[in-house]
Design a protein around this motif. Structure first.
Motif, PDB file in Angstrom:
ATOM      1  N   GLU A  71     -18.136   0.671   4.536  1.00  0.00           N
ATOM      2  CA  GLU A  71     -18.346   0.810   3.606  1.00  0.00           C
ATOM      3  C   GLU A  71     -19.343   2.429   3.844  1.00  0.00           C
ATOM      4  O   GLU A  71     -19.079   3.570   2.099  1.00  0.00           O
ATOM      5  N   SER A 131      -4.868  -1.890  10.222  1.00  0.00           N
ATOM      6  CA  SER A 131      -3.117  -1.817   9.169  1.00  0.00           C
ATOM      7  C   SER A 131      -1.647  -2.053   9.966  1.00  0.00           C
ATOM      8  O   SER A 131      -2.540  -1.489  10.987  1.00  0.00           O
ATOM      9  N   HIS A 143     -14.626   7.456   3.438  1.00  0.00           N
ATOM     10  CA  HIS A 143     -13.492   8.638   3.960  1.00  0.00           C
ATOM     11  C   HIS A 143     -13.438   9.528   4.501  1.00  0.00           C
ATOM     12  O   HIS A 143     -14.422  10.516   4.230  1.00  0.00           O
ATOM     13  N   ASP A 175      -7.774  -4.488   5.525  1.00  0.00           N
ATOM     14  CA  ASP A 175      -9.529  -5.017   5.562  1.00  0.00           C
ATOM     15  C   ASP A 175      -9.240  -4.989   3.974  1.00  0.00           C
ATOM     16  O   ASP A 175     -10.205  -4.594   3.250  1.00  0.00           O
ATOM     17  N   LYS A 176      -7.718  -4.606   2.802  1.00  0.00           N
ATOM     18  CA  LYS A 176      -8.333  -4.468   1.332  1.00  0.00           C
ATOM     19  C   LYS A 176      -8.067  -5.879   0.979  1.00  0.00           C
ATOM     20  O   LYS A 176      -7.835  -6.170   0.083  1.00  0.00           O
ATOM     21  N   LEU A 177      -7.326  -6.963   1.850  1.00  0.00           N
ATOM     22  CA  LEU A 177      -6.797  -8.211   1.397  1.00  0.00           C
ATOM     23  C   LEU A 177      -7.869  -9.156   1.791  1.00  0.00           C
ATOM     24  O   LEU A 177      -7.699  -9.862   1.424  1.00  0.00           O
ATOM     25  N   ASP A 191       1.005  -1.478   0.133  1.00  0.00           N
ATOM     26  CA  ASP A 191       0.059   0.006  -0.008  1.00  0.00           C
ATOM     27  C   ASP A 191       0.524   1.174   0.059  1.00  0.00           C
ATOM     28  O   ASP A 191       0.740   2.221  -1.060  1.00  0.00           O
ATOM     29  N   PRO A 241     -12.217  -9.614   2.766  1.00  0.00           N
ATOM     30  CA  PRO A 241     -13.341  -8.447   3.347  1.00  0.00           C
ATOM     31  C   PRO A 241     -13.692  -7.733   4.790  1.00  0.00           C
ATOM     32  O   PRO A 241     -14.931  -8.442   5.092  1.00  0.00           O
ATOM     33  N   GLY A 254     -11.121  -1.980   9.982  1.00  0.00           N
ATOM     34  CA  GLY A 254     -10.561  -1.673   9.284  1.00  0.00           C
ATOM     35  C   GLY A 254      -9.611  -1.828  10.092  1.00  0.00           C
ATOM     36  O   GLY A 254      -9.118  -1.680  11.701  1.00  0.00           O
ATOM     37  N   GLN A 263       0.494  -1.066   5.137  1.00  0.00           N
ATOM     38  CA  GLN A 263      -0.054  -2.761   4.561  1.00  0.00           C
ATOM     39  C   GLN A 263      -1.969  -2.123   5.767  1.00  0.00           C
ATOM     40  O   GLN A 263      -2.365  -2.949   6.388  1.00  0.00           O
ATOM     41  N   PHE A 264      -3.352  -2.034   4.471  1.00  0.00           N
ATOM     42  CA  PHE A 264      -4.077  -2.296   4.897  1.00  0.00           C
ATOM     43  C   PHE A 264      -5.091  -4.018   5.027  1.00  0.00           C
ATOM     44  O   PHE A 264      -5.158  -3.932   3.634  1.00  0.00           O
TER      45      PHE A 264
END
Length: 137
Positions: A119, A39, A123, A28-30, A20, A32, A37, A25-26
């Motif tokens: 979601e 990192s 942001h 929660d991007k890796l 990232d 679902p 969240g 490294q997030f």
């Protein structure tokens, strides 16, 4: 359909080369996640976060795993080390640094959650790139 997911982040010594951003490294991007969240973070001795930030709807819990550092929390500075856990509520500006004399990188997990799905929260960060770090005075 399973209700769990597994991801390998690698050992603490590999976090610096995360995809990232260098040192972040997030998770929660890796995998679902829906409500939480995470990192995985590392900062070399003498380095600091690139900016202050706060959240309007999320709270964060910082779990320190290695190294020596400091957190700027609004006008306060808190020392952190392996075993320190810091909860930061909504609206509190924060910044981190690894102390220049830390014997190893400062490594921590940041867990963030709010009263809604990530979601729907979207942001919600507020950046202050002009504010100096509290130890730079």
């Amino acid at each position: 359909m399973s209700t769990y997911d597994v991801v390998e982040l690698g050992g603490l010594d590999t976090w610096r080369s995360a995809d990232d951003r260098p040192g972040k490294q997030f998770v929660d991007k890796l995998i679902p996640t829906q409500f939480v969240g995470v990192s995985a973070n590392t900062t070399a001795p003498g380095e600091q976060s690139p900016f202050w930030h706060s959240h309007d709807r999320l709270e964060e819990v910082y779990i320190f795993l290695d190294g020596l550092g400091q957190m700027g929390l609004d006008d306060d500075v808190v020392d952190v080390k392996a075993g320190t856990v810091v909860r930061v509520g909504q609206g509190v500006m924060r910044i981190l640094r690894a102390l220049p004399d830390s014997p190893e990188d400062l490594r921590w997990l940041c867990v963030r959650a709010g009263g809604d799905t990530l979601e729907n929260v979207g942001h919600d960060g507020q950046l202050d790139r002009e504010r100096p770090a509290p130890w730079a005075k």
